[in-house]
Design a protein around this motif. Structure first.
Motif, PDB file in Angstrom:
ATOM      1  N   GLN A  52       0.812  -1.224   0.000  1.00  0.00           N
ATOM      2  CA  GLN A  52       0.000   0.000   0.000  1.00  0.00           C
ATOM      3  C   GLN A  52       0.843   1.271   0.000  1.00  0.00           C
ATOM      4  OE1 GLN A  52      -3.630  -0.586  -0.011  1.00  0.00           O
ATOM      5  NE2 GLN A  52      -3.292   1.379  -1.022  1.00  0.00           N
ATOM      6  N   SER A  74      -5.661   3.478  -3.246  1.00  0.00           N
ATOM      7  CA  SER A  74      -6.437   2.608  -4.132  1.00  0.00           C
ATOM      8  C   SER A  74      -6.745   3.318  -5.444  1.00  0.00           C
ATOM      9  CB  SER A  74      -7.741   2.180  -3.443  1.00  0.00           C
ATOM     10  OG  SER A  74      -7.472   1.421  -2.288  1.00  0.00           O
ATOM     11  N   GLY A 103      -3.032  -3.195  -3.702  1.00  0.00           N
ATOM     12  CA  GLY A 103      -2.503  -2.546  -2.515  1.00  0.00           C
ATOM     13  C   GLY A 103      -1.941  -3.516  -1.493  1.00  0.00           C
TER      14      GLY A 103
END
Length: 449
Positions: A12, A16, A270
């Motif tokens: 991540q 997103s 992610g």
């Protein structure tokens, strides 16, 4: 092998929304108007060089003419009758060195007809509508085992099923598709296209896929030969060449193919960890896919390092330029000599570079992730020694894919067919083997009569 977050390897790195943008389709589908304009540039050459450049011999002028006349279904039939994985090939084929590279337009205005995009336009149209383009012949009573659900295995199965034979595909993975599913950059094949193509291909009937079944572990060749009328081996190259140097066991050092598979298997990009400073060792398409995806996952710096010059790289100029425009630094004439670590974790790579005067220098690149992409090899588990070439790196076959064992054929990357290691060549290998198997059945039937 899952990527283990450690040191500066983390998941991540991007939001997103950013990841969705980074991994969007790099070559959006042509609409009808754009396709008509692109098709209008084709000269519909007699004895077209683009056809000769295509390993599967698609009638390219024929399908483009159909698109120009609005007959998209007819174009899809032309393409998929020659290449049942024509949709994926439209996405991943190096058209710049195949059909488009041979286009006569290159000699006129230095811009070839957009053959790949037009091929995708037609095949995606057919896939989206679930068109039943082909009808299966009546059952013959013959049963063929195909080992491997990659491009070669799927193409062979499709051709055999159309001829009326029953096919069981055995594959070690949870999903069919082989490299199309697990080994190609996610931005090249979005929206689960690989599986949609498999579903379409199998919809012809007569094809069963058994997942989680590996040759040499769950099945053996001798049993397959006894239980089936023929066997087609399409097991690919599942081994990865090692650097064979100090530090290769360090955490953060992994095979590029495993990294790519991790990305392709992820339901959420992610969740895939990536280094902050990534070094990719290699100069082929796998190296490019690994390097570009590292950047797209949020790596701060990514370098692709190759031991020779760009002219020797198996990645095409288009792939190289794509990598560089996506923030990948390309370093050539540099050979890795040592992987450097601290506390069991990779911290850098030492390279030796040959200078223009012939002198050599050594330099160190800091890295918290190193991806190895220096080639893949055959893992001959479950194969008799006599099946292999002298160096043991491929399965020895004749021009039709026939091996030294009666009733056994092979194709795709695992076989020494003399072709190029591309999806489109694997498809052609599968087609040729299917034709040879079908011909063998016909001869046997005549003798029995």
């Amino acid at each position: 092998m899952a990527i283990k977050p450690t040191g500066d390897i983390a998941a991540q790195r991007l939001s997103s929304e950013q990841l969705s943008c980074e991994f969007s389709d790099i070559a959006p589908l042509l609409d009808a108007s754009a396709a008509a304009v692109a098709a209008s540039r084709c000269h519909y050459c007699y004895d077209a060089p683009c056809v000769n450049a295509c390993p599967t011999q698609i009638d390219i002028p024929g399908f483009i003419r159909k698109i120009s006349h609005g007959n998209v279904k007819g174009a899809a039939v032309d393409i998929l009758s020659a290449n049942p994985l024509g949709g994926m090939c439209a996405r991943v084929c190096p058209t710049e060195i195949l059909c488009e590279g041979a286009c006569v337009r290159n000699h006129q205005d230095a811009k070839p007809v957009a053959i790949g995009a037009l091929q995708r336009h037609a095949t995606d149209w057919a896939m989206a509508r679930g068109e039943a383009l082909f009808k299966r012949a009546p059952e013959t009573g013959r049963h063929v085992a195909v080992v491997g659900a990659g491009p070669a295995g799927l193409a062979c199965a499709h051709r055999l099923a159309l001829a009326g034979h029953s096919v069981t595909i055995y594959d070690a993975h949870e999903k069919a598709g082989g490299l199309n599913e697990y080994g190609i950059a996610a931005y090249k094949t979005v929206d689960d296209f690989a599986q949609r193509e498999v579903d379409w291909l199998c919809s012809v009937g007569g094809i069963e896929i058994k997942h989680g079944v590996a040759l040499g572990r769950d099945i053996d060749l001798d049993t397959l030969r006894k239980q089936h009328d023929a066997v087609f081996l399409a097991i690919g190259l599942t081994g990865v060449r090692a650097l064979a140097m100090e530090g290769e066991e360090l955490s953060g050092v992994m095979n590029a193919v495993d990294f790519i598979e991790e990305i392709r298997s992820a339901s959420d990009f992610g969740t895939v960890p990536v280094g902050r400073r990534v070094v990719v060792i290699g100069g082929g398409n796998t190296a490019v896919d690994a390097a570009v995806q590292s950047r797209k996952l949020g790596a701060t710096s990514v370098a692709m390092v190759y031991r020779r010059g760009v002219e020797s790289m198996s990645a095409t100029c288009v792939e190289r330029e794509f990598a560089q425009t996506n923030g990948v630094t390309l370093i050539t004439h540099a050979t890795p000599v040592r992987l450097i670590g601290e506390g069991g974790v990779i911290t850098g790579v030492e390279f030796e570079r040959t200078l223009s005067a012939g002198d050599q220098e050594r330099f160190v690149m800091e890295a918290d992730m190193v991806l190895k992409a220096i080639g893949q090899t055959l893992v001959p588990v479950g194969l008799e020694r006599e099946l292999l070439t002298l160096d043991g790196n491929r399965i020895a076959v004749d021009a039709n894919g026939q091996t030294s064992l009666a009733g056994v054929w092979a194709g795709g990357d695992c076989a020494a067919t003399g072709g190029i290691d591309l999806t489109v060549q694997a498809v052609q290998d599968g087609k040729l083997a299917a034709a040879a198997i079908d011909a063998q059945f016909a001869r046997t039937a005549v003798k029995a009569a």
